[in-house]
Design a protein around this motif. Structure first.
Motif, PDB file in Angstrom:
ATOM      1  N   LEU A   1     -28.664   7.162 -55.399  1.00  0.00           N
ATOM      2  CA  LEU A   1     -27.953   7.904 -54.590  1.00  0.00           C
ATOM      3  C   LEU A   1     -27.983   7.289 -53.161  1.00  0.00           C
ATOM      4  O   LEU A   1     -27.109   7.771 -52.197  1.00  0.00           O
ATOM      5  CB  LEU A   1     -28.836   9.255 -54.558  1.00  0.00           C
TER       6      LEU A   1
ATOM      7  N   GLN B   1     -24.877   6.928 -50.871  1.00  0.00           N
ATOM      8  CA  GLN B   1     -23.942   8.132 -51.110  1.00  0.00           C
ATOM      9  C   GLN B   1     -23.670   9.229 -50.086  1.00  0.00           C
ATOM     10  O   GLN B   1     -24.931   9.728 -49.714  1.00  0.00           O
ATOM     11  CB  GLN B   1     -23.957   8.630 -52.748  1.00  0.00           C
TER      12      GLN B   1
ATOM     13  N   SER C   1     -23.347  13.426 -48.742  1.00  0.00           N
ATOM     14  CA  SER C   1     -24.004  14.410 -49.375  1.00  0.00           C
ATOM     15  C   SER C   1     -23.276  15.146 -50.434  1.00  0.00           C
ATOM     16  O   SER C   1     -23.818  15.474 -51.335  1.00  0.00           O
ATOM     17  CB  SER C   1     -24.235  15.461 -48.068  1.00  0.00           C
TER      18      SER C   1
ATOM     19  N   ARG D   1     -23.976  13.517 -53.651  1.00  0.00           N
ATOM     20  CA  ARG D   1     -25.261  13.816 -54.104  1.00  0.00           C
ATOM     21  C   ARG D   1     -25.377  15.120 -54.832  1.00  0.00           C
ATOM     22  O   ARG D   1     -25.764  15.480 -55.620  1.00  0.00           O
ATOM     23  CB  ARG D   1     -26.233  13.666 -53.084  1.00  0.00           C
TER      24      ARG D   1
ATOM     25  N   ARG E   1     -23.679  14.944 -58.229  1.00  0.00           N
ATOM     26  CA  ARG E   1     -24.758  14.533 -59.001  1.00  0.00           C
ATOM     27  C   ARG E   1     -25.654  15.493 -59.442  1.00  0.00           C
ATOM     28  O   ARG E   1     -26.468  15.182 -60.339  1.00  0.00           O
ATOM     29  CB  ARG E   1     -25.345  13.298 -58.448  1.00  0.00           C
TER      30      ARG E   1
END
Length: 229
Positions: free
Chosen positions: A65, A68, A70, A73, A76
């Protein structure tokens, strides 16, 4: 599930998090304990992407992560309840909750949310700014949960909340994480709340993890010594 390896985070030239590593398993609850200013909030903000890591890895399953944003995330599988709750004061309870459903596709509040937080159903048309501190915390948690997270991250969730509500929130989160299958990472100073919620305890001091214990073997006096000035 969630693996943090040799994480370093800085504000400008001032390094705050120093080579932090820990893992969080599925349905596990991990408490990050420490006094104010020891790096708890910085650590959690770096996990969700509000602060950039200078070095290290943050992996959720097979996905790295780091780098990446927010929202990626969240897509994900991470969800974040910030310190101070940050509910939208002029939106209704229902609107606040659905703000968290962008990536999960819910068009209405899932019934399990109202099942576990019945006060939110009673107040679903009330403005978020008109709720008590405890009710706002429940609202912030509900907003995070509708993203269907794999890991729920909570920053100082007991701040400004009366003890009876604190215990209720811990009990609800314990049932939810087992039923819904998510893990919890919580930063906290209130040991009684952490004891009700966490399976494992990490103590952070000046940006470093200095102590780790399972709840069953926890030396409460030792942990308390890190929480007092």
């Amino acid at each position: 599930m969630l693996e943090i390896s040799h994480l370093n985070v800085a504000y400008g030239e001032s390094q705050v998090i120093h080579d932090v590593s820990f893992n969080v398993g599925q349905r596990e609850s991990v408490a990050i304990m420490g006094r104010n200013g020891m790096g708890k909030t910085t650590l959690l903000k770096s996990l969700i992407g509000l602060l950039s890591a200078r070095a290290g890895a943050i992996r959720l399953g097979d996905i790295d992560l780091v780098g990446q944003p927010s929202y990626r995330r969240v897509q994900r599988g991470l969800a974040f309840v910030p310190q101070g709750r940050m509910v939208f004061p002029f939106l209704t309870v229902e609107q606040n909750i659905l703000c968290g459903a962008e990536h999960s596709g819910y068009r209405q509040v899932p019934e399990y949310i109202y099942q576990f937080f019945p006060v939110l159903k009673e107040m679903k048309h009330r403005k978020g700014g008109n709720l008590s501190g405890g009710q706002q915390q429940m609202l912030a948690i509900a907003r995070a949960l509708v993203s269907d997270p794999k890991v729920l991250i909570l920053d100082e969730p007991t701040e400004g909340i009366q003890p009876s509500i604190i215990k209720e929130i811990a009990q609800t989160l314990n049932v939810l994480r087992h039923e819904r299958g998510f893990a919890v990472v919580v930063s906290e100073q209130v040991l009684s709340f952490a004891l009700d919620l966490a399976d494992r305890f990490l103590v952070i001091d000046r940006g470093r993890i200095v102590h780790e214990e399972m709840r069953a073997q926890l030396n409460q006096e030792k942990v308390k010594s890190f929480l007092t000035v």
